[in-house]
Each structure stands twice: as C-alpha cells, then as structure tokens.
Write an enzyme that holds these catalytic residues in place. Structure first.
Site, PDB file in Angstrom:
ATOM      1  N   GLY A  19       0.650  -1.347  -0.123  1.00 40.21           N
ATOM      2  CA  GLY A  19       0.410   0.259  -0.074  1.00 40.21           C
ATOM      3  C   GLY A  19       0.891   0.994   0.163  1.00 40.21           C
ATOM      4  O   GLY A  19       0.488   2.400  -0.992  1.00 40.21           O
ATOM      5  N   VAL A  78      -5.844  -5.268   2.874  1.00 39.01           N
ATOM      6  CA  VAL A  78      -6.166  -5.214   3.499  1.00 39.01           C
ATOM      7  C   VAL A  78      -6.245  -7.117   2.983  1.00 39.01           C
ATOM      8  O   VAL A  78      -6.183  -7.142   2.002  1.00 39.01           O
ATOM      9  CB  VAL A  78      -7.085  -4.699   3.587  1.00 39.01           C
ATOM     10  CG1 VAL A  78      -7.127  -3.768   4.484  1.00 39.01           C
ATOM     11  CG2 VAL A  78      -8.097  -5.143   3.272  1.00 39.01           C
ATOM     12  N   SER A 132      -0.405  -7.245  -9.579  1.00 41.12           N
ATOM     13  CA  SER A 132       0.646  -8.067  -9.701  1.00 41.12           C
ATOM     14  C   SER A 132       1.898  -7.177 -10.095  1.00 41.12           C
ATOM     15  O   SER A 132       2.109  -6.609 -10.741  1.00 41.12           O
ATOM     16  CB  SER A 132       0.533  -8.857 -10.594  1.00 41.12           C
ATOM     17  OG  SER A 132       1.950  -9.712 -10.642  1.00 41.12           O
ATOM     18  N   LYS A 187      -6.494 -11.660 -12.536  1.00 39.71           N
ATOM     19  CA  LYS A 187      -4.979 -11.957 -10.878  1.00 39.71           C
ATOM     20  C   LYS A 187      -4.971 -13.471 -10.739  1.00 39.71           C
ATOM     21  O   LYS A 187      -3.995 -13.953 -11.092  1.00 39.71           O
ATOM     22  CB  LYS A 187      -5.596 -11.086 -10.512  1.00 39.71           C
ATOM     23  CG  LYS A 187      -4.448 -10.782  -9.070  1.00 39.71           C
ATOM     24  CD  LYS A 187      -3.439 -11.194  -9.828  1.00 39.71           C
ATOM     25  CE  LYS A 187      -1.505 -10.876  -8.562  1.00 39.71           C
ATOM     26  NZ  LYS A 187      -2.401 -11.079  -7.785  1.00 39.71           N
ATOM     27  N   HIS A 190      -3.645 -15.450 -13.585  1.00 36.64           N
ATOM     28  CA  HIS A 190      -2.319 -14.959 -13.448  1.00 36.64           C
ATOM     29  C   HIS A 190      -1.570 -15.896 -12.327  1.00 36.64           C
ATOM     30  O   HIS A 190      -0.311 -16.355 -12.530  1.00 36.64           O
ATOM     31  CB  HIS A 190      -1.772 -13.513 -13.751  1.00 36.64           C
ATOM     32  CG  HIS A 190      -0.688 -12.758 -12.809  1.00 36.64           C
ATOM     33  ND1 HIS A 190      -0.354 -12.979 -11.983  1.00 36.64           N
ATOM     34  CD2 HIS A 190      -0.357 -11.984 -13.364  1.00 36.64           C
ATOM     35  CE1 HIS A 190       0.730 -12.271 -11.543  1.00 36.64           C
ATOM     36  NE2 HIS A 190       0.761 -11.824 -12.657  1.00 36.64           N
ATOM     37  N   ASN A 191      -2.134 -15.696 -10.770  1.00 36.30           N
ATOM     38  CA  ASN A 191      -1.723 -16.298 -10.176  1.00 36.30           C
ATOM     39  C   ASN A 191      -1.322 -17.999 -10.183  1.00 36.30           C
ATOM     40  O   ASN A 191      -0.335 -18.662  -9.833  1.00 36.30           O
ATOM     41  CB  ASN A 191      -2.109 -15.824  -8.769  1.00 36.30           C
ATOM     42  CG  ASN A 191      -2.015 -14.705  -8.219  1.00 36.30           C
ATOM     43  OD1 ASN A 191      -0.961 -13.841  -8.996  1.00 36.30           O
ATOM     44  ND2 ASN A 191      -2.228 -14.594  -7.008  1.00 36.30           N
ATOM     45  N   GLU A 194       1.563 -17.805 -12.528  1.00 43.98           N
ATOM     46  CA  GLU A 194       2.936 -17.815 -11.993  1.00 43.98           C
ATOM     47  C   GLU A 194       3.024 -19.341 -11.307  1.00 43.98           C
ATOM     48  O   GLU A 194       4.387 -19.910 -11.475  1.00 43.98           O
ATOM     49  CB  GLU A 194       2.272 -16.532 -10.779  1.00 43.98           C
ATOM     50  CG  GLU A 194       3.672 -16.410  -9.640  1.00 43.98           C
ATOM     51  CD  GLU A 194       3.492 -15.763  -8.665  1.00 43.98           C
ATOM     52  OE1 GLU A 194       3.451 -15.248  -7.898  1.00 43.98           O
ATOM     53  OE2 GLU A 194       2.597 -14.860  -9.570  1.00 43.98           O
TER      54      GLU A 194
END
Length: 478
Positions: A19, A78, A132, A187, A190-191, A194
C-alpha cells in the site's frame, strides 16, 4: 478540516509495503494521495519517503475520509476475506453515494461478485483490482487488472495508467478487464500461471543441481544466460539473483539453507478449483499446487527416501552442453503451455460469467510489471491481436511454430529424467497435456464403453446421431 485545507485525489487503506509503495508511486506522478493505517508510524514513514510533498498519512479514519476530494476514491489493500468486509462496513457510514471503493487485494472472485452487487444496490461504485509485481512493482510500476464498475474505472483511469508499468512499446500495463469480478478472476488465473512457472523453474533447478551435479555458480550462469534470450522473464531474473545471494557473515548461498517446504496463500488452489468447474484442463497448475502440498510432508519424504531413493537422481548424459540446450527448449515449451492453459481458462470463464474478456489486452498488460511477465507474452499478444476469436493459444500458427521447434527438447529431457528417477511432474504434465491436445483421437472411447458397461451411462457413435446403450454381457463369455 476547513474547505481551504488540501484535498487528496486518492485514498489508500493499509500502509504495509504494498500500500505504501503504491501510494508513493501515485505521489511520484503528481497526484495528491492520502493513506490510512491504524499504526501511526506507517503514515509517518509514508510522509518521510514522499519526496514530492503530495502524500499525507492518517491514523484515524474520519479525518482520512474527510481529506478526500469528491467523488471519493478509496483503495483497500488488506487481507482477503472478512477483513475486506469489515473495512467496507466501517467506511460506508462515512461515504456518500457515488463514491468509489476499490479492493486491490487477492480476494476470491465470488466475494467480489457479492460486493459488487451489494454496493451497487447502495449507490456506491466498486471494483476489484488485481495488482501484480510485488513490492518493487508497486513502487516502480505494476501490472494492474481492474474489473467491475466501468464508470468508476474511467474516473480512476488517469491515475492507474500513470502508475502502471510500461511495456517495451510504451503501453501502460492496465486495462479494464470486464464487469463483475473480471479483474480479480484475471488476477487469480495470473497467479495460477505463476504457480506453474515457479514449479517448472524449481524442477529445472533439480535437474541441474542433482541430475547434472552442477554447482551453484554454474547454475546461476545458466539462468543468467537463458534470461538474455527467449526465456527472458521476471521469474528468471529473480532466480538468477537468488543464486548470487549470500547471507551476511556466511560464505555460501542463502538458498541452500532454506527448507524445502513451499507455502501458498491459496490463489493457485482457487485456480484449479474453478478450472474444474469450467471444464478447462490446466494440469500444469494443478501439478504445481499438488507439489507445494507434497513439499510440506517433509518427515514422510525423509522416511521414504530411506526406502526408495538410494539409486536414483543422477543423469547419465554423453554431452552435458547438448542436454542443457535441450533443457532450455523444455523450459520454454512448458512456459508456453502454462500460458496456454491459463488463457483457455479465461476463454471459458469469459463465456460462462459474461466477462467479454479481451485476451490480447490481458496478454498486453502482462508484458511488464507483473510476476509472469516474459518475452513470450509479446508472441501471445500478437496471436490474439491477429485473431481475437482464437479459441486456444496452441491453435495459432506462429505459436505452433515456436512449439514445434522445442518439442524435441522436452521429449528428450522427460525421457532422461524419468530414466534417472528425477521428479519432474510439471514438465511431464505439460508434455502430456500437449500430446493429448494434439491428438485427433484420444482413447476416451474406452472410458465411455466402461461407463456404459457398469453404469448404463450411454455413449455416442462416430457418424451417427443420438445416444446409445449396450447390454455388454450379452456377447461376452462372462
């Protein structure tokens, strides 16, 4: 706060490393940003690191919200799950209809769907946004995957395009992915990709270290050399650097001291679960998730090694340089397969969930900033740009040419590692997926016959309409 006091264009809740770095990135690009964290020291650190005077930290939520210009734009970084709902519940009484809430964490897409509907009904704009690139990417330019309320995205677009990573052609690595939870779904996939790529690199290390008995210096050289070519990628970059790092006060690499028990936060598992729901086979990801799980059974593996591993693990190759060249081909092949599986999952999800995903745009924003960025994504971007309706990456002529060039390498590596007793499950599942995918006729007819034999589940016939059932025991000797 008086009306003459400074107003901030963007608010960040959660000033941990991600953050804070994102907010510093925003400030570097000339936008005024406010950050909130209950730990006042984190807000103080934000202001200390801000070199442009654009940022301010808060440790109380009311003045933080009051400092934002309208419509207020608030991003949450968070932990996923209940913490996100708790923050939203705390914020809503302080916000006005028309304000924007952004969830920038790794929330499960089903949670994002629920929040989109709930907040829309209450008059708020909401979108889930995958980010990312890790802490360094957040600071210098991440890949950003927003989805949900398009009106809210358009308001935020100038900030997001400014802070996003830029590809070699200068394009910002951010795009509106689609409605609902499209951003968080992209996402998540994407992970998953990965996970697969990380497992494949780990298996490559296993082959080099234990199969070829190379020392860390030579392994580092190989990863560095490969990263100068078609395997150039973020994960190859960090891997080559891992094989240079010695902990202060030691004379050996830190990686050799790290326990061989891999942890996970769940996004790979989520990818596998939803892929099964959508009937999109992603065995490379599935295998990577399974191997992380297996790694946790250290005690059992130690006991098994006493029974089974004495004569396994060493490769017998006549020409080491030739084998290393084949290994480079194999890793490149499996990288392509990892992307192909993930993109098919996105294709299926786009139809099922009505995301209307633009796979060329998704490949485009993955080319820089993110963990799975690599040189081959430029080829993938070209494939989907040339044919937006492409049903599977492996059906593109250009990609087929790349794959055909390296298939001999993966077949050679798999045959030799199997003979040597070296575990290369992600390599093997990638090759088997490809071999089955390119088969005009799979042996699944036998499965259908079995299902009909014991369960009367019926089958279809080649060249004949309808479904059929056979009393199989009528013409057997049983």
């Amino acid at each position: 706060m008086s009306d003459t006091e400074k107003k901030y264009a963007f608010g960040m809740i959660g000033l941990g490393t991600m953050g804070r770095n994102l907010l510093l990135n925003i400030g570097d690009h000339g936008f005024a940003g406010a950050g909130f964290d209950k730990d006042a020291s984190k807000g103080e650190l934000l202001e200390k690191e801000d070199k442009n005077g654009n940022l301010k930290g808060f440790s109380e939520v009311e003045p933080f919200i009051a400092s934002l210009s309208r419509p207020r734009s608030v991003m949450m970084l968070v932990p996923a799950g209940k913490p996100v709902d708790d923050v939203i519940a705390e914020l809503l009484p302080l916000l006005d209809k028309g304000d924007i809430l952004i969830d920038g964490g790794n929330s499960h897409f089903t949670d994002t769907n629920r929040r989109v509907e709930e907040l829309e009904d209450k008059g708020f704009h909401f979108f889930g946004m995958g980010v990312s690139g890790g802490a360094d990417g957040a600071r210098r330019g991440p890949s950003i995957m927003p989805g949900g309320d398009k009106q809210a995205y358009e308001i935020m677009k100038p900030i997001l395009e400014a802070i996003a990573a830029k590809a070699e052609d200068g394009a910002p690595c951010v795009t509106y992915c689609g409605p609902g939870a499209a951003g968080h779904f992209v996402k998540m996939v994407h992970n998953g990709i990965e996970y697969g790529m990380m497992q494949l690199i780990a298996e490559t290390y296993e082959i080099l270290k234990n199969g070829l008995k190379l020392d860390n210096t030579r392994i580092q050289q190989i990863f560095a050399e490969w990263n100068e070519g078609r395997l150039k990628s973020f994960l190859m970059e960090v891997t080559k650097d891992i094989f240079l790092y010695k902990a202060p006060g030691t004379d050996h690499l830190l990686v050799d001291d790290i326990k061989d028990e891999a942890r996970a936060k769940g996004t790979g598992k989520w990818t596998s679960q939803v892929a099964m729901d959508l009937q999109a086979p992603i065995p490379t990801v599935d295998t990577a998730v399974a191997m992380r799980d297996l790694s946790k059974y250290k005690q059992l593996r130690v006991e098994a090694a006493k029974l089974y591993a004495q004569d396994a693990g060493t490769l017998s190759v006549a020409d080491t340089d030739k084998f290393i060249a084949e290994l480079e081909q194999a890793l490149y092949f499996t990288f392509i397969i990892s992307y192909a599986q993930g993109l098919q999952l996105l294709t299926n999800a786009s139809v099922e969930y009505k995301y209307d995903l633009n796979l060329a745009e998704i490949a485009k924003i993955w080319r820089a900033g993110c963990i799975i960025r690599s040189q081959v994504l430029y080829n993938i971007y070209d494939a989907y740009t040339a044919n937006p309706a492409l049903q599977h990456l492996l059906l593109d002529g250009g990609v087929a040419k790349l794959v055909n060039e390296v298939v001999p390498g993966i077949r050679s590596v798999i045959s030799q590692t199997v003979a040597a007793g070296i575990a290369t499950p992600a390599y093997a599942s990638s090759l088997s997926y490809f071999e089955a995918f390119r088969s005009a006729r799979m042996p699944s007819n036998v499965i259908q016959a079995q299902r009909d034999f014991f369960g009367a589940h019926t089958y279809e016939l080649i060249g004949k309409e309808g479904v059929f059932h056979t009393e199989w025991t009528a013409n057997t000797n049983n």
